[in-house]
Scaffold this active site. Structure first.
Site, mmCIF file in Angstrom:
data_model
loop_
_atom_site.group_PDB
_atom_site.id
_atom_site.type_symbol
_atom_site.label_atom_id
_atom_site.label_comp_id
_atom_site.label_asym_id
_atom_site.label_seq_id
_atom_site.Cartn_x
_atom_site.Cartn_y
_atom_site.Cartn_z
ATOM 1 N N LYS A 70 71.292 1.620 79.498
ATOM 2 C CA LYS A 70 71.660 2.184 80.714
ATOM 3 C C LYS A 70 70.709 3.464 81.019
ATOM 4 O O LYS A 70 70.394 3.955 82.083
ATOM 5 C CB LYS A 70 72.978 2.435 80.758
ATOM 6 C CG LYS A 70 73.921 1.643 80.952
ATOM 7 C CD LYS A 70 75.439 2.196 80.928
ATOM 8 C CE LYS A 70 76.399 0.929 80.347
ATOM 9 N NZ LYS A 70 77.769 1.603 80.405
ATOM 10 N N GLY A 71 70.185 4.098 79.889
ATOM 11 C CA GLY A 71 69.812 5.308 79.884
ATOM 12 C C GLY A 71 68.741 5.880 80.821
ATOM 13 O O GLY A 71 68.329 6.735 81.244
ATOM 14 N N LYS A 128 61.040 11.790 70.494
ATOM 15 C CA LYS A 128 61.296 12.595 69.585
ATOM 16 C C LYS A 128 60.425 12.236 68.179
ATOM 17 O O LYS A 128 60.854 11.358 67.517
ATOM 18 C CB LYS A 128 62.747 12.264 69.185
ATOM 19 C CG LYS A 128 63.689 12.666 70.273
ATOM 20 C CD LYS A 128 65.010 12.674 69.812
ATOM 21 C CE LYS A 128 65.964 13.363 70.710
ATOM 22 N NZ LYS A 128 67.472 12.944 70.173
ATOM 23 N N ARG A 142 75.818 11.241 82.163
ATOM 24 C CA ARG A 142 74.804 10.307 82.649
ATOM 25 C C ARG A 142 74.383 11.063 84.274
ATOM 26 O O ARG A 142 73.009 10.971 84.230
ATOM 27 C CB ARG A 142 74.988 9.047 83.008
ATOM 28 C CG ARG A 142 75.056 8.207 81.525
ATOM 29 C CD ARG A 142 74.996 6.749 81.833
ATOM 30 N NE ARG A 142 75.442 5.847 80.742
ATOM 31 C CZ ARG A 142 74.602 5.663 79.632
ATOM 32 N NH1 ARG A 142 73.454 6.100 79.527
ATOM 33 N NH2 ARG A 142 74.971 4.969 78.687
ATOM 34 N N PHE A 153 70.317 16.738 70.373
ATOM 35 C CA PHE A 153 70.705 15.636 71.139
ATOM 36 C C PHE A 153 70.887 15.913 72.610
ATOM 37 O O PHE A 153 71.418 17.127 72.882
ATOM 38 C CB PHE A 153 72.072 15.402 70.553
ATOM 39 C CG PHE A 153 72.338 13.952 71.008
ATOM 40 C CD1 PHE A 153 72.122 12.879 70.495
ATOM 41 C CD2 PHE A 153 73.403 13.771 71.981
ATOM 42 C CE1 PHE A 153 72.635 11.531 70.599
ATOM 43 C CE2 PHE A 153 73.908 12.519 72.523
ATOM 44 C CZ PHE A 153 73.497 11.401 71.828
ATOM 45 N N ASP A 177 63.543 7.645 69.609
ATOM 46 C CA ASP A 177 63.996 8.369 68.553
ATOM 47 C C ASP A 177 63.195 7.785 67.131
ATOM 48 O O ASP A 177 62.298 7.918 66.840
ATOM 49 C CB ASP A 177 65.567 8.406 68.719
ATOM 50 C CG ASP A 177 66.192 9.275 67.539
ATOM 51 O OD1 ASP A 177 65.586 10.371 67.455
ATOM 52 O OD2 ASP A 177 67.207 9.177 67.346
ATOM 53 N N ASP A 205 64.208 5.712 77.956
ATOM 54 C CA ASP A 205 64.674 7.122 78.058
ATOM 55 C C ASP A 205 64.165 8.039 77.010
ATOM 56 O O ASP A 205 63.337 8.881 77.289
ATOM 57 C CB ASP A 205 66.129 7.177 78.400
ATOM 58 C CG ASP A 205 66.958 6.639 77.303
ATOM 59 O OD1 ASP A 205 66.272 5.968 76.191
ATOM 60 O OD2 ASP A 205 68.278 6.973 77.315
ATOM 61 N N ASP A 244 73.182 9.588 78.002
ATOM 62 C CA ASP A 244 74.878 10.024 77.935
ATOM 63 C C ASP A 244 75.034 10.353 76.428
ATOM 64 O O ASP A 244 74.195 10.249 75.611
ATOM 65 C CB ASP A 244 75.733 8.699 78.053
ATOM 66 C CG ASP A 244 75.208 7.617 76.815
ATOM 67 O OD1 ASP A 244 74.153 7.447 76.385
ATOM 68 O OD2 ASP A 244 76.336 7.252 76.342
#
Ligand code: IMP
Ligand code: MG
Length: 172
Positions: free
Chosen positions: A41-42, A129, A163, A150, A101, A98, A157
């Protein structure tokens, strides 16, 4: 949920970054069959802002992959829980994510989408990142680079919280 949040990227910084990415993408895909594949969903807020800054037509698709679970660390097991619904064969696919990582989710998703035989397949990430990478993933369009921490907000989220915040914050 009352974690301490520190502002990292303001609305203005985000808007400028999204506009920059959209103009690069609009030039690069001017004569292509662009399909944006948003990773739920990010990426939903990022994708929504990005498409409205594009000056070229684009088709919108979504995928959802499960990887993180209810904690901060990636569990390493990745599955597609919602697949694309239109044929991607011969299309110019741009994944809209989004955050990249460890790179594990994106490596998995790239391989998954490659099996649909798109004409091209590239990746646009709002936040990279890079220092946390465990597997190599090429980010073709990067919004912001960050080393550690983070983040939440702007679609992103922490256990489904935050969000809806319009800016990006670091969680303490
Ligand atoms: P990767 O497989 O380790 O690259 O995980 C990438 C995904 O983990 C991102 O798409 C996010 O959904 C999640 N993630 C990584 N870092 C953060 C963060 O700082 N905040 C919220 N979610 C994160
Ligand atoms: Mg994600």
């Amino acid at each position: 949920m009352n974690k301490e949040l520190k502002l990292l990227f303001s609305r203005k910084e985000i808007a400028e970054t999204v506009a920059r990415l959209a103009s690069e993408i609009s030039v690069d895909y001017a004569d292509k069959k662009l399909v944006l594949v948003g990773v739920l969903k990010g990426a939903f807020v990022f994708l929504a802002d990005l498409v409205r800054e594009l000056t070229i037509p684009a088709t919108i698709e979504f995928v959802r992959i499960a990887s993180y679970g209810a904690n901060k660390e990636s569990c390493g097991k990745i599955t597609v829980t919602k697949d694309v619904e239109i044929p991607l064969e011969g299309k110019d696919v741009l994944i809209i994510e989004d955050i990249v990582d460890t790179g594990l989710s994106l490596k998995f998703l790239i391989e998954h989408l490659r099996a649909h035989h798109p004409a091209s397949l590239r990746l646009c990430a709002l936040v990279d990142k890079k220092a946390r990478r465990e597997v190599e993933v090429q980010v073709d369009y990067t919004g912001f680079a960050m080393t550690d921490g983070f983040i939440v907000g702007y679609g992103i989220d922490f256990n489904e919280h935050y969000r809806a915040l319009p800016e990006i914050f670091v969680v303490d």
